[in-house]
Design an enzyme around this catalytic site. Sequence first.
Site, PDB file in Angstrom:
ATOM      1  N   SER A 113      38.172  44.270  38.804  1.00 12.03           N
ATOM      2  CA  SER A 113      38.554  43.600  37.354  1.00 12.03           C
ATOM      3  C   SER A 113      39.740  45.294  37.677  1.00 12.03           C
ATOM      4  CB  SER A 113      37.890  44.457  36.256  1.00 12.03           C
ATOM      5  OG  SER A 113      38.104  44.338  34.607  1.00 12.03           O
ATOM      6  N   HIS A 114      39.985  46.327  37.036  1.00 13.28           N
ATOM      7  CA  HIS A 114      40.764  47.697  36.403  1.00 13.28           C
ATOM      8  C   HIS A 114      40.585  48.916  37.351  1.00 13.28           C
ATOM      9  CE1 HIS A 114      37.365  48.064  34.019  1.00 13.28           C
ATOM     10  NE2 HIS A 114      37.393  49.370  34.186  1.00 13.28           N
ATOM     11  N   ASP A 277      46.322  44.285  34.049  1.00  8.13           N
ATOM     12  CA  ASP A 277      45.347  45.377  34.709  1.00  8.13           C
ATOM     13  C   ASP A 277      45.021  44.510  36.209  1.00  8.13           C
ATOM     14  OD1 ASP A 277      43.530  42.871  33.884  1.00  8.13           O
ATOM     15  OD2 ASP A 277      41.481  44.327  34.451  1.00  8.13           O
ATOM     16  N   ASP A 279      42.597  42.794  37.943  1.00  7.85           N
ATOM     17  CA  ASP A 279      42.517  40.929  37.479  1.00  7.85           C
ATOM     18  C   ASP A 279      43.433  40.469  36.255  1.00  7.85           C
ATOM     19  OD1 ASP A 279      41.389  41.329  35.497  1.00  7.85           O
ATOM     20  OD2 ASP A 279      39.234  40.501  36.108  1.00  7.85           O
ATOM     21  N   ASP A 281      42.974  40.582  33.232  1.00  6.56           N
ATOM     22  CA  ASP A 281      42.228  39.971  31.498  1.00  6.56           C
ATOM     23  C   ASP A 281      42.454  41.572  30.962  1.00  6.56           C
ATOM     24  OD1 ASP A 281      40.526  41.739  33.066  1.00  6.56           O
ATOM     25  OD2 ASP A 281      38.508  40.719  32.523  1.00  6.56           O
ATOM     26  N   ARG A 282      42.999  42.410  30.864  1.00  6.07           N
ATOM     27  CA  ARG A 282      43.257  43.188  29.857  1.00  6.07           C
ATOM     28  C   ARG A 282      45.059  43.082  30.225  1.00  6.07           C
ATOM     29  NH1 ARG A 282      38.507  47.561  30.533  1.00  6.07           N
ATOM     30  NH2 ARG A 282      36.880  46.387  31.264  1.00  6.07           N
ATOM     31  N   LYS A 376      38.835  37.082  28.573  1.00  8.52           N
ATOM     32  CA  LYS A 376      39.892  37.297  28.406  1.00  8.52           C
ATOM     33  C   LYS A 376      40.683  37.072  28.810  1.00  8.52           C
ATOM     34  CE  LYS A 376      38.001  42.359  30.123  1.00  8.52           C
ATOM     35  NZ  LYS A 376      36.427  41.805  29.508  1.00  8.52           N
TER      36      LYS A 376
END
Length: 543
Positions: A113-114, A277, A279, A281-282, A376
Amino acid sequence: MTIREVATTPFPDQKPGTSGLRKKVPVFQQPGYAENFIQSIFDSLEGFAGRALVIGGDGRYHNRAVIQTAIRMAAANGFGTILVGRGGILSTPAASHLIRLHGAFGGIILSASHNPGGPTEDFGIKYNIANGGPAPERITDAIFARSRTIDRYRTLDTPDVDLDRDGETRVGDAVVRIIDPVADYAALMEELFDFAAIRDLIGSGFRIAFDAMSAVTGPYAIEILEHRLGAAKGTVRNGVPLPDFGGHHPDPNLVHARALYEEMMGLDAPDFGAASDGDGDRNLIIGKGIFVTPSDSLAMLAANAHLAPGYARGLAGIARSMPTSGAADRVAEALGIPLFETPTGWKFFGNLLDAGQATICGEESAGTGSDHVREKDGLWAVLLWLNILAARREGVQAIAAGHWARFGRNYYARHDYEGVDTAAADAVIADLRGRLANLPGTTIGALGIEAADDFAYHDPVDGSQSHGQGIRILFEGGSRIVFRLSGTGTSGATIRVYIERYEPAGGNLGRATGDAIADLVVAAETIAGIARHTGRTAPDVIT
């Protein structure tokens, strides 16, 4: 082709966290480490023989190597079709959409992710189920249990698949399809939003700055914002996914996207700024001269979602994670729809979305999304904002001011203490839990504590229970402090402190956030004693 069974021994540290298994790259590079976890996933599932599996990732270091491993193992374990994003690239929301679009059995998403990427940085593997969402706890628990007893994994001795050329190839008895990672997702966005209205807005001179942070959203944002919506070339900055994210931390907050923030606060700022971010999703939303907190963004998107074609029918409900501010609660009340407060982790929204009880969901950690996928979705949030701006022909600042004048304002910040000694972090939470019963009715300065609890969740769809999800300190007048340990790091522990002051409509709505919550910051330290337990006198990150 003969399936090869390779003898192995368990690793003790393969318990999935909030979003799968995350460790440093050298951990995943240990012989058998990724293989053990992937086989534990397959051993925990039933009924996938001949079915489709989606595989992709955010392009971070070690992504391609593990994709090749996952392809061979999926074929060896009996999947019939394996769908892989070209170049090994799939944003997390795009992967969720592909699982749903193709009726796949599930998907393996390779991302942390982030978190930072690179040879010594972070890597991750998570499994998503057939609805496109993260695996629920019953599956992640089963995966962990299997990882502790695993004694073999299945694979094939085959050449690497060419990940950079669209088309089909066979690996064992499985068909591997390399597909465009962007096209299906972009088509979905065009169904949900009024692209003609957004094109007209951009054509009128409206300027956008989008920072893809050298992460996975770059190709998606270039195709949609620049090619389909007509934004100027260069609107998308850092648009090429890099294995180390260009040496930057791909977390869209005011620390790691500081250059974008400063540009948006400048005299010649674009009209709208955003970032996503690692991946995809943010999201980060910044208007000319104004940062919109993720909690406020959720509330403002929900209040205006009907302006986009995909949500013109209205919302069935709104869901937010417990640490997310109560701003969305007041929107739900005004709309006459339910508000669901869940534990942190997108998987908790999946049941509500599948049951049609919620339409829009959000977390304070910069994640918002809807029932179009089961993750998300950073770019989705950006496009919904653009659709609202195109429909209302007002700037972000005017929309925010109008929202607060109607609903009041939740001044909000999150303080992160990162890389804390795990025992010390646990001591903070244990001490708080031990004193909860004595806190209601006490005061800290002028702040009266109305209630205090350890948040527990009863899922209204499947009846499951989740306990110990975070310490809530609720003050008279609607303000609150929340303490919880994060499950998204790869070393040590992260203590998150969420601080929120509610100012009703007609009150002082124009204060600086730091000033508005100053007494609550003092109260948080008084209550929790973080400095005493950990030696940390200030947070590492404030967002």
